[in-house]
Design an enzyme around this catalytic site. Structure first.
Site: not given
Ligand code: F6R
Length: 241
Positions: A67, A136, A138, A143
Protein backbone atom coordinates in the site's frame (compact mmCIF):
# COMPACT_ATOMS: atom_id res chain seq x y z
CA UNK A 1 -1.28 -22.82 9.44
CA UNK A 2 2.21 -22.95 10.87
CA UNK A 3 2.80 -20.95 14.05
CA UNK A 4 6.17 -19.87 15.43
CA UNK A 5 5.97 -18.54 18.95
CA UNK A 6 9.07 -16.56 19.91
CA UNK A 7 10.14 -15.06 23.20
CA UNK A 8 10.26 -11.42 22.12
CA UNK A 9 10.36 -8.95 19.23
CA UNK A 10 14.00 -9.69 18.36
CA UNK A 11 13.42 -13.41 18.16
CA UNK A 12 10.28 -12.80 16.08
CA UNK A 13 12.30 -10.64 13.69
CA UNK A 14 15.00 -13.30 13.46
CA UNK A 15 12.49 -16.07 12.66
CA UNK A 16 10.60 -14.01 10.07
CA UNK A 17 13.87 -13.00 8.43
CA UNK A 18 15.01 -16.64 8.33
CA UNK A 19 11.83 -17.55 6.44
CA UNK A 20 12.34 -14.73 3.91
CA UNK A 21 16.04 -15.53 3.59
CA UNK A 22 15.24 -19.18 2.90
CA UNK A 23 12.88 -18.04 0.16
CA UNK A 24 15.50 -15.80 -1.46
CA UNK A 25 18.13 -18.55 -1.20
CA UNK A 26 15.91 -21.26 -2.70
CA UNK A 27 14.54 -19.02 -5.45
CA UNK A 28 16.88 -16.09 -6.11
CA UNK A 29 14.40 -14.59 -8.62
CA UNK A 30 11.43 -14.78 -6.24
CA UNK A 31 8.79 -12.08 -5.73
CA UNK A 32 8.56 -10.77 -2.17
CA UNK A 33 5.37 -9.05 -1.07
CA UNK A 34 6.32 -6.50 1.58
CA UNK A 35 4.65 -4.43 4.27
CA UNK A 36 5.51 -1.24 6.12
CA UNK A 37 4.62 -0.49 9.76
CA UNK A 38 6.68 -0.97 12.87
CA UNK A 39 6.46 -4.78 13.10
CA UNK A 40 8.65 -5.81 10.12
CA UNK A 41 11.40 -3.24 10.74
CA UNK A 42 13.47 -5.72 12.78
CA UNK A 43 12.97 -8.38 10.11
CA UNK A 44 14.28 -6.02 7.42
CA UNK A 45 17.23 -5.12 9.65
CA UNK A 46 18.21 -8.81 9.84
CA UNK A 47 17.97 -9.16 6.06
CA UNK A 48 20.28 -6.15 5.69
CA UNK A 49 22.74 -7.73 8.15
CA UNK A 50 22.81 -11.00 6.22
CA UNK A 51 23.21 -9.15 2.93
CA UNK A 52 26.18 -7.24 4.39
CA UNK A 53 27.64 -10.53 5.62
CA UNK A 54 27.47 -11.87 2.05
CA UNK A 55 24.83 -14.46 2.92
CA UNK A 56 21.99 -13.02 0.82
CA UNK A 57 21.82 -11.69 -2.73
CA UNK A 58 18.80 -9.62 -3.78
CA UNK A 59 19.97 -8.79 -7.30
CA UNK A 60 17.30 -10.94 -8.97
CA UNK A 61 14.50 -10.45 -6.44
CA UNK A 62 11.40 -8.38 -7.26
CA UNK A 63 9.19 -6.81 -4.61
CA UNK A 64 5.62 -5.53 -4.43
CA UNK A 65 4.41 -3.50 -1.48
CA UNK A 66 0.94 -3.64 -0.06
CA UNK A 67 0.00 0.00 0.00
CA UNK A 68 0.83 3.70 -0.20
CA UNK A 69 -0.67 7.01 0.89
CA UNK A 70 -2.17 9.16 -1.82
CA UNK A 71 -0.77 12.63 -2.28
CA UNK A 72 2.70 11.94 -0.89
CA UNK A 73 5.68 11.71 -3.23
CA UNK A 74 8.19 8.91 -2.56
CA UNK A 75 10.60 11.51 -1.20
CA UNK A 76 8.22 12.44 1.67
CA UNK A 77 9.46 10.86 4.88
CA UNK A 78 5.99 9.53 5.69
CA UNK A 79 5.45 7.85 2.33
CA UNK A 80 5.71 4.08 2.24
CA UNK A 81 8.16 4.29 -0.68
CA UNK A 82 10.45 6.33 1.57
CA UNK A 83 9.95 3.83 4.41
CA UNK A 84 11.00 0.94 2.17
CA UNK A 85 14.05 2.77 0.79
CA UNK A 86 15.12 3.77 4.27
CA UNK A 87 14.43 0.47 6.05
CA UNK A 88 15.48 -1.98 3.35
CA UNK A 89 16.02 -1.16 -0.32
CA UNK A 90 18.80 1.42 0.10
CA UNK A 91 20.84 -1.09 2.09
CA UNK A 92 20.67 -4.18 -0.14
CA UNK A 93 21.56 -4.87 -3.78
CA UNK A 94 18.05 -4.82 -5.20
CA UNK A 95 17.72 -2.73 -8.37
CA UNK A 96 15.30 0.15 -7.77
CA UNK A 97 13.32 -0.84 -10.88
CA UNK A 98 12.67 -4.28 -9.35
CA UNK A 99 10.82 -2.71 -6.41
CA UNK A 100 7.18 -1.73 -6.65
CA UNK A 101 5.09 0.51 -4.40
CA UNK A 102 1.82 2.07 -5.63
CA UNK A 103 2.38 5.62 -6.92
CA UNK A 104 0.61 7.86 -4.43
CA UNK A 105 1.01 10.88 -6.71
CA UNK A 106 -0.82 9.38 -9.71
CA UNK A 107 -3.46 11.82 -10.95
CA UNK A 108 -5.91 9.02 -11.66
CA UNK A 109 -6.06 6.74 -8.61
CA UNK A 110 -8.23 4.10 -10.25
CA UNK A 111 -5.88 3.89 -13.25
CA UNK A 112 -2.93 3.54 -10.87
CA UNK A 113 -4.69 0.66 -9.07
CA UNK A 114 -5.27 -1.09 -12.38
CA UNK A 115 -1.64 -0.51 -13.40
CA UNK A 116 -0.48 -1.94 -10.08
CA UNK A 117 -2.60 -5.08 -10.53
CA UNK A 118 -1.01 -5.52 -13.97
CA UNK A 119 2.48 -5.12 -12.49
CA UNK A 120 1.75 -7.83 -9.90
CA UNK A 121 0.20 -10.14 -12.50
CA UNK A 122 3.17 -9.55 -14.81
CA UNK A 123 5.58 -10.75 -12.12
CA UNK A 124 3.72 -14.04 -11.72
CA UNK A 125 2.59 -15.14 -8.27
CA UNK A 126 4.05 -13.46 -5.21
CA UNK A 127 6.25 -16.11 -3.59
CA UNK A 128 5.68 -14.91 -0.05
CA UNK A 129 3.66 -11.95 1.21
CA UNK A 130 4.60 -10.30 4.50
CA UNK A 131 1.65 -8.91 6.48
CA UNK A 132 1.37 -6.95 9.68
CA UNK A 133 -2.02 -6.67 11.37
CA UNK A 134 -3.82 -3.58 12.60
CA UNK A 135 -5.55 -3.58 15.99
CA UNK A 136 -8.87 -3.78 14.18
CA UNK A 137 -7.68 -6.67 12.02
CA UNK A 138 -6.85 -4.61 8.95
CA UNK A 139 -4.36 -5.97 6.44
CA UNK A 140 -2.87 -3.47 4.04
CA UNK A 141 -5.41 -0.64 4.22
CA UNK A 142 -8.32 -3.09 4.03
CA UNK A 143 -10.31 -1.89 7.02
CA UNK A 144 -13.28 -3.65 8.66
CA UNK A 145 -16.20 -3.44 6.24
CA UNK A 146 -19.32 -5.28 5.19
CA UNK A 147 -17.54 -6.95 2.29
CA UNK A 148 -13.99 -7.95 1.30
CA UNK A 149 -12.61 -5.46 -1.26
CA UNK A 150 -11.09 -7.70 -3.93
CA UNK A 151 -8.55 -5.87 -6.08
CA UNK A 152 -6.10 -3.01 -5.58
CA UNK A 153 -8.25 0.02 -4.85
CA UNK A 154 -8.26 3.56 -3.44
CA UNK A 155 -9.51 3.87 0.16
CA UNK A 156 -10.69 6.79 2.25
CA UNK A 157 -8.88 6.66 5.57
CA UNK A 158 -11.07 6.56 8.65
CA UNK A 159 -10.95 9.37 11.22
CA UNK A 160 -9.35 6.93 13.67
CA UNK A 161 -6.51 6.22 11.24
CA UNK A 162 -6.04 9.90 10.40
CA UNK A 163 -5.90 10.76 14.10
CA UNK A 164 -3.51 7.89 14.84
CA UNK A 165 -1.18 9.01 12.04
CA UNK A 166 -1.30 12.70 12.91
CA UNK A 167 1.67 12.29 15.28
CA UNK A 168 3.96 11.65 12.31
CA UNK A 169 3.02 14.92 10.56
CA UNK A 170 3.43 18.60 11.41
CA UNK A 171 -0.35 18.92 11.73
CA UNK A 172 -3.49 16.81 11.29
CA UNK A 173 -4.23 18.72 8.07
CA UNK A 174 -1.13 17.25 6.48
CA UNK A 175 -2.17 13.64 7.05
CA UNK A 176 -3.23 12.06 3.76
CA UNK A 177 -6.96 11.33 3.54
CA UNK A 178 -6.68 8.54 1.02
CA UNK A 179 -4.46 5.59 0.22
CA UNK A 180 -4.07 2.85 -2.35
CA UNK A 181 -4.02 -0.75 -1.15
CA UNK A 182 -3.85 -4.22 -2.56
CA UNK A 183 -7.24 -5.87 -2.19
CA UNK A 184 -7.98 -9.09 -0.35
CA UNK A 185 -7.97 -11.19 -3.51
CA UNK A 186 -4.64 -9.64 -4.53
CA UNK A 187 -3.18 -10.61 -1.16
CA UNK A 188 -4.65 -14.13 -1.17
CA UNK A 189 -3.08 -14.89 -4.56
CA UNK A 190 0.36 -15.08 -2.93
CA UNK A 191 1.70 -18.65 -2.71
CA UNK A 192 2.57 -18.15 0.90
CA UNK A 193 1.65 -15.58 3.56
CA UNK A 194 3.93 -14.59 6.44
CA UNK A 195 2.11 -12.73 9.22
CA UNK A 196 4.27 -10.95 11.79
CA UNK A 197 2.82 -9.76 15.11
CA UNK A 198 4.37 -8.46 18.27
CA UNK A 199 3.15 -7.12 21.60
CA UNK A 200 0.32 -7.77 24.00
CA UNK A 201 -1.82 -5.12 22.35
CA UNK A 202 -2.17 -7.45 19.33
CA UNK A 203 -3.16 -10.55 21.35
CA UNK A 204 -6.93 -10.06 21.17
CA UNK A 205 -7.05 -9.33 17.43
CA UNK A 206 -4.73 -12.28 16.70
CA UNK A 207 -7.14 -14.53 18.60
CA UNK A 208 -10.15 -13.13 16.72
CA UNK A 209 -8.47 -13.31 13.32
CA UNK A 210 -7.26 -16.89 13.60
CA UNK A 211 -9.87 -18.55 15.79
CA UNK A 212 -12.99 -16.45 15.20
CA UNK A 213 -15.39 -16.48 12.26
CA UNK A 214 -14.15 -15.45 8.82
CA UNK A 215 -15.72 -12.03 8.36
CA UNK A 216 -14.92 -8.77 6.55
CA UNK A 217 -15.41 -7.11 9.96
CA UNK A 218 -12.02 -8.67 10.81
CA UNK A 219 -10.23 -8.53 7.45
CA UNK A 220 -7.28 -10.70 8.60
CA UNK A 221 -9.72 -13.54 9.39
CA UNK A 222 -9.81 -14.23 5.64
CA UNK A 223 -6.30 -15.65 6.02
CA UNK A 224 -7.93 -18.75 7.53
CA UNK A 225 -8.93 -19.60 3.95
CA UNK A 226 -5.37 -19.45 2.58
CA UNK A 227 -3.63 -22.84 2.30
CA UNK A 228 -0.15 -21.68 3.30
CA UNK A 229 -0.01 -19.18 6.15
CA UNK A 230 2.87 -18.88 8.58
CA UNK A 231 2.27 -16.80 11.70
CA UNK A 232 5.34 -15.57 13.54
CA UNK A 233 4.62 -13.80 16.78
CA UNK A 234 6.15 -13.15 20.13
CA UNK A 235 4.67 -14.70 23.27
CA UNK A 236 2.80 -11.52 24.14
CA UNK A 237 1.02 -11.30 20.76
CA UNK A 238 0.19 -15.02 20.75
CA UNK A 239 -0.83 -15.15 24.43
CA UNK A 240 -4.54 -15.60 23.59
CA UNK A 241 -4.11 -18.24 20.88
C1 F6R B 1 1.63 -1.72 6.25
C2 F6R B 1 0.22 -2.03 6.35
C3 F6R B 1 -0.51 -2.12 7.65
C4 F6R B 1 0.32 -2.59 8.85
C5 F6R B 1 -0.53 -2.66 10.11
C6 F6R B 1 0.29 -3.05 11.32
O1 F6R B 1 2.05 -1.69 4.90
O2 F6R B 1 -0.38 -2.21 5.36
O3 F6R B 1 -1.62 -2.97 7.48
O4 F6R B 1 0.88 -3.84 8.57
O5 F6R B 1 -1.13 -1.42 10.34
O6 F6R B 1 1.19 -2.02 11.61
P1 F6R B 1 2.29 -2.14 12.74
O7 F6R B 1 3.28 -3.16 12.26
O8 F6R B 1 2.90 -0.78 12.83
O9 F6R B 1 1.59 -2.59 13.98
Amino acid sequence: MRIYRTKDYDAMSQKAAEILAAQVTLKPDCVLGLATGSTPIGTYRKLIEWYEAGILDFSRVHTVNLDEYMGLPGTHDQSYRYFMQHNLFDHINIPRESTNVPDGTAADAQAECERYERVIAGLGRVSIQVLGMGHNGHIGFNEPADHFPLDTHPVDLTDTTINANARFFASRDEVPRRAITMGIRTILRARRILVVVSGEDKAEIVRKAFTGPVTPQVPASVLQLHPNVTLVGDEAALSKL
